[in-house]
Design a protein around this motif. Structure first.
Motif, PDB file in Angstrom:
ATOM      1  N   TRP A  48       1.476  -1.309  -0.128  1.00  0.00           N
ATOM      2  CA  TRP A  48       0.068   0.140  -0.266  1.00  0.00           C
ATOM      3  C   TRP A  48       0.941   0.989   0.476  1.00  0.00           C
ATOM      4  CZ3 TRP A  48      -4.027  -0.609  -2.032  1.00  0.00           C
ATOM      5  CH2 TRP A  48      -4.831  -2.014  -2.174  1.00  0.00           C
ATOM      6  N   LYS A  49       1.677   1.158   1.030  1.00  0.00           N
ATOM      7  CA  LYS A  49       3.019   2.709   0.141  1.00  0.00           C
ATOM      8  C   LYS A  49       3.393   2.895  -0.833  1.00  0.00           C
ATOM      9  CE  LYS A  49       4.141   2.040   5.620  1.00  0.00           C
ATOM     10  NZ  LYS A  49       5.023   1.899   6.406  1.00  0.00           N
ATOM     11  N   THR A  50       3.908   1.970  -1.070  1.00  0.00           N
ATOM     12  CA  THR A  50       4.268   1.239  -2.983  1.00  0.00           C
ATOM     13  C   THR A  50       3.339   2.034  -3.296  1.00  0.00           C
ATOM     14  OG1 THR A  50       5.317   0.120  -2.396  1.00  0.00           O
ATOM     15  CG2 THR A  50       5.522   0.026  -4.657  1.00  0.00           C
ATOM     16  N   ILE A  51       2.258   1.497  -3.219  1.00  0.00           N
ATOM     17  CA  ILE A  51       0.914   1.797  -4.539  1.00  0.00           C
ATOM     18  C   ILE A  51       0.676   3.419  -4.025  1.00  0.00           C
ATOM     19  CG2 ILE A  51      -1.513   1.738  -4.152  1.00  0.00           C
ATOM     20  CD1 ILE A  51       0.315   0.159  -5.619  1.00  0.00           C
ATOM     21  N   LEU A  52       0.464   4.077  -3.279  1.00  0.00           N
ATOM     22  CA  LEU A  52       0.686   5.427  -2.700  1.00  0.00           C
ATOM     23  C   LEU A  52       1.980   6.321  -3.089  1.00  0.00           C
ATOM     24  CD1 LEU A  52      -0.593   7.886  -0.814  1.00  0.00           C
ATOM     25  CD2 LEU A  52       0.757   7.014   0.866  1.00  0.00           C
ATOM     26  N   ILE A  53       2.735   5.845  -3.029  1.00  0.00           N
ATOM     27  CA  ILE A  53       4.220   6.490  -4.113  1.00  0.00           C
ATOM     28  C   ILE A  53       3.586   6.956  -5.237  1.00  0.00           C
ATOM     29  CG2 ILE A  53       6.130   6.394  -4.259  1.00  0.00           C
ATOM     30  CD1 ILE A  53       6.622   5.572  -0.885  1.00  0.00           C
ATOM     31  N   LEU A  54       3.559   6.045  -6.270  1.00  0.00           N
ATOM     32  CA  LEU A  54       2.684   5.399  -7.722  1.00  0.00           C
ATOM     33  C   LEU A  54       2.071   6.780  -7.644  1.00  0.00           C
ATOM     34  CD1 LEU A  54       3.621   1.327  -8.120  1.00  0.00           C
ATOM     35  CD2 LEU A  54       5.223   3.282  -8.850  1.00  0.00           C
ATOM     36  N   VAL A  55       1.394   6.705  -7.146  1.00  0.00           N
ATOM     37  CA  VAL A  55      -0.189   7.302  -7.327  1.00  0.00           C
ATOM     38  C   VAL A  55       0.184   9.010  -7.282  1.00  0.00           C
ATOM     39  CG1 VAL A  55      -2.014   7.950  -6.697  1.00  0.00           C
ATOM     40  CG2 VAL A  55      -1.872   5.990  -6.942  1.00  0.00           C
ATOM     41  N   LEU A  56       0.908   9.275  -6.255  1.00  0.00           N
ATOM     42  CA  LEU A  56       1.282  10.353  -6.044  1.00  0.00           C
ATOM     43  C   LEU A  56       2.430  10.853  -6.893  1.00  0.00           C
ATOM     44  CD1 LEU A  56       1.645  10.294  -1.936  1.00  0.00           C
ATOM     45  CD2 LEU A  56       0.247  11.799  -3.645  1.00  0.00           C
ATOM     46  N   CYS A  57       3.482  10.020  -7.301  1.00  0.00           N
ATOM     47  CA  CYS A  57       3.847   9.979  -8.331  1.00  0.00           C
ATOM     48  C   CYS A  57       3.179  10.434  -9.589  1.00  0.00           C
ATOM     49  CB  CYS A  57       5.503   9.168  -8.982  1.00  0.00           C
ATOM     50  SG  CYS A  57       6.466   8.637  -7.566  1.00  0.00           S
ATOM     51  N   LEU A  58       2.327   9.692 -10.386  1.00  0.00           N
ATOM     52  CA  LEU A  58       1.350  10.197 -11.678  1.00  0.00           C
ATOM     53  C   LEU A  58       0.785  11.442 -11.719  1.00  0.00           C
ATOM     54  CD1 LEU A  58       0.102   6.005 -11.867  1.00  0.00           C
ATOM     55  CD2 LEU A  58       1.915   8.085 -13.433  1.00  0.00           C
ATOM     56  N   ILE A  59       0.238  11.930 -10.056  1.00  0.00           N
ATOM     57  CA  ILE A  59      -0.371  12.541  -9.609  1.00  0.00           C
ATOM     58  C   ILE A  59       0.832  14.288 -10.639  1.00  0.00           C
ATOM     59  CG2 ILE A  59      -1.703  14.471  -8.537  1.00  0.00           C
ATOM     60  CD1 ILE A  59      -2.763  12.180  -6.432  1.00  0.00           C
ATOM     61  N   GLY A  60       2.040  13.661  -9.629  1.00  0.00           N
ATOM     62  CA  GLY A  60       2.959  14.986  -9.947  1.00  0.00           C
ATOM     63  C   GLY A  60       3.117  14.820 -11.229  1.00  0.00           C
ATOM     64  N   VAL A  61       3.495  13.763 -12.521  1.00  0.00           N
ATOM     65  CA  VAL A  61       3.642  14.380 -13.895  1.00  0.00           C
ATOM     66  C   VAL A  61       2.879  14.614 -14.045  1.00  0.00           C
ATOM     67  CG1 VAL A  61       3.968  12.523 -15.563  1.00  0.00           C
ATOM     68  CG2 VAL A  61       5.179  12.022 -13.558  1.00  0.00           C
ATOM     69  N   VAL A  63       0.330  16.662 -12.957  1.00  0.00           N
ATOM     70  CA  VAL A  63       0.403  18.706 -13.340  1.00  0.00           C
ATOM     71  C   VAL A  63       2.055  18.978 -13.619  1.00  0.00           C
ATOM     72  CG1 VAL A  63       0.750  20.097 -11.017  1.00  0.00           C
ATOM     73  CG2 VAL A  63      -0.959  18.389 -10.859  1.00  0.00           C
ATOM     74  N   GLY A  64       2.962  18.245 -13.781  1.00  0.00           N
ATOM     75  CA  GLY A  64       3.568  19.011 -14.810  1.00  0.00           C
ATOM     76  C   GLY A  64       2.738  19.267 -15.901  1.00  0.00           C
ATOM     77  N   TYR A  65       2.720  18.295 -16.844  1.00  0.00           N
ATOM     78  CA  TYR A  65       2.774  18.349 -17.884  1.00  0.00           C
ATOM     79  C   TYR A  65       1.343  19.507 -18.296  1.00  0.00           C
ATOM     80  CZ  TYR A  65       0.337  16.223 -22.271  1.00  0.00           C
ATOM     81  OH  TYR A  65       0.029  17.154 -23.589  1.00  0.00           O
ATOM     82  N   LYS A  67       1.188  21.851 -16.320  1.00  0.00           N
ATOM     83  CA  LYS A  67       2.095  23.563 -16.437  1.00  0.00           C
ATOM     84  C   LYS A  67       2.389  23.376 -17.762  1.00  0.00           C
ATOM     85  CE  LYS A  67       1.498  25.730 -12.422  1.00  0.00           C
ATOM     86  NZ  LYS A  67       1.093  27.171 -12.256  1.00  0.00           N
ATOM     87  N   ASP A  68       3.464  22.250 -17.963  1.00  0.00           N
ATOM     88  CA  ASP A  68       4.294  22.030 -19.000  1.00  0.00           C
ATOM     89  C   ASP A  68       3.367  22.958 -20.787  1.00  0.00           C
ATOM     90  OD1 ASP A  68       6.540  21.749 -18.334  1.00  0.00           O
ATOM     91  OD2 ASP A  68       6.536  19.927 -18.839  1.00  0.00           O
ATOM     92  N   ARG A  69       1.726  22.130 -20.853  1.00  0.00           N
ATOM     93  CA  ARG A  69       1.509  22.139 -21.993  1.00  0.00           C
ATOM     94  C   ARG A  69      -0.057  23.205 -21.786  1.00  0.00           C
ATOM     95  NH1 ARG A  69       3.642  20.126 -26.141  1.00  0.00           N
ATOM     96  NH2 ARG A  69       5.504  18.540 -25.605  1.00  0.00           N
ATOM     97  N   THR A  70      -0.187  24.474 -21.166  1.00  0.00           N
ATOM     98  CA  THR A  70      -1.045  24.785 -20.162  1.00  0.00           C
ATOM     99  C   THR A  70      -1.875  24.871 -21.787  1.00  0.00           C
ATOM    100  OG1 THR A  70       0.116  25.713 -18.691  1.00  0.00           O
ATOM    101  CG2 THR A  70      -2.497  27.047 -19.044  1.00  0.00           C
ATOM    102  N   GLN A  71      -1.549  25.525 -22.934  1.00  0.00           N
ATOM    103  CA  GLN A  71      -2.294  26.052 -23.674  1.00  0.00           C
ATOM    104  C   GLN A  71      -3.126  24.296 -24.418  1.00  0.00           C
ATOM    105  OE1 GLN A  71      -3.280  28.933 -24.778  1.00  0.00           O
ATOM    106  NE2 GLN A  71      -4.773  28.004 -25.645  1.00  0.00           N
ATOM    107  N   ASP A  72      -2.578  23.736 -24.155  1.00  0.00           N
ATOM    108  CA  ASP A  72      -2.886  22.076 -24.714  1.00  0.00           C
ATOM    109  C   ASP A  72      -3.723  21.353 -23.772  1.00  0.00           C
ATOM    110  OD1 ASP A  72      -1.128  22.393 -26.930  1.00  0.00           O
ATOM    111  OD2 ASP A  72      -0.099  21.416 -26.198  1.00  0.00           O
ATOM    112  N   PHE A  73      -3.651  21.982 -23.135  1.00  0.00           N
ATOM    113  CA  PHE A  73      -4.678  21.907 -21.878  1.00  0.00           C
ATOM    114  C   PHE A  73      -5.950  22.653 -21.885  1.00  0.00           C
ATOM    115  CE2 PHE A  73      -7.060  21.957 -17.541  1.00  0.00           C
ATOM    116  CZ  PHE A  73      -6.838  20.253 -17.220  1.00  0.00           C
ATOM    117  N   LEU A  74      -5.989  23.685 -22.085  1.00  0.00           N
ATOM    118  CA  LEU A  74      -7.052  24.757 -22.540  1.00  0.00           C
ATOM    119  C   LEU A  74      -8.092  24.073 -23.196  1.00  0.00           C
ATOM    120  CD1 LEU A  74      -5.457  28.305 -20.708  1.00  0.00           C
ATOM    121  CD2 LEU A  74      -7.282  26.098 -19.484  1.00  0.00           C
ATOM    122  N   ASN A  75      -7.676  23.895 -24.151  1.00  0.00           N
ATOM    123  CA  ASN A  75      -7.972  23.443 -26.178  1.00  0.00           C
ATOM    124  C   ASN A  75      -8.493  22.234 -25.363  1.00  0.00           C
ATOM    125  OD1 ASN A  75      -6.952  25.805 -26.726  1.00  0.00           O
ATOM    126  ND2 ASN A  75      -5.183  24.272 -28.018  1.00  0.00           N
TER     127      ASN A  75
END
Length: 81
Positions: A48-61, A63-65, A67-75
């Motif tokens: 469960w701790k590993t799953i939590l780490i993986l889920v949080l990392c995916l959320i971070g990716v 959010v980063g995506y 932020k990197d592609r704000t206009q693409d995301f808005l489109n």
């Protein structure tokens, strides 16, 4: 002197071959090390701790995506609505 120059070229060919090999197996190597890290996390931290780490990392990716592609995301949001 010529012998030293020849050895330098031999090493360069070997380095080029290694780089070509790494490039041709790039995703296999990345996958191997990624899942090696996940396996080590499972064994040391538990499931469960590993799953939590993986889920949080995916959320971070994600959010980063965004932020990197704000206009693409808005489109994308405009197309969905």
């Amino acid at each position: 002197m010529a012998n030293q120059h020849q050895n330098g070229q031999g090493e360069q060919v070997t380095n080029d071959q290694i780089i070509a090999l790494l490039r041709s197996y790039k995703w296999r190597i990345i996958g191997f090390f990624s899942f090696l890290i996940i396996a080590i996390l499972f064994l040391t931290l538990g499931f469960w701790k590993t799953i939590l780490i993986l889920v949080l990392c995916l959320i971070g990716v994600g959010v980063g995506y965004i932020k990197d592609r704000t206009q693409d995301f808005l489109n994308l949001l405009n197309r969905l609505s």
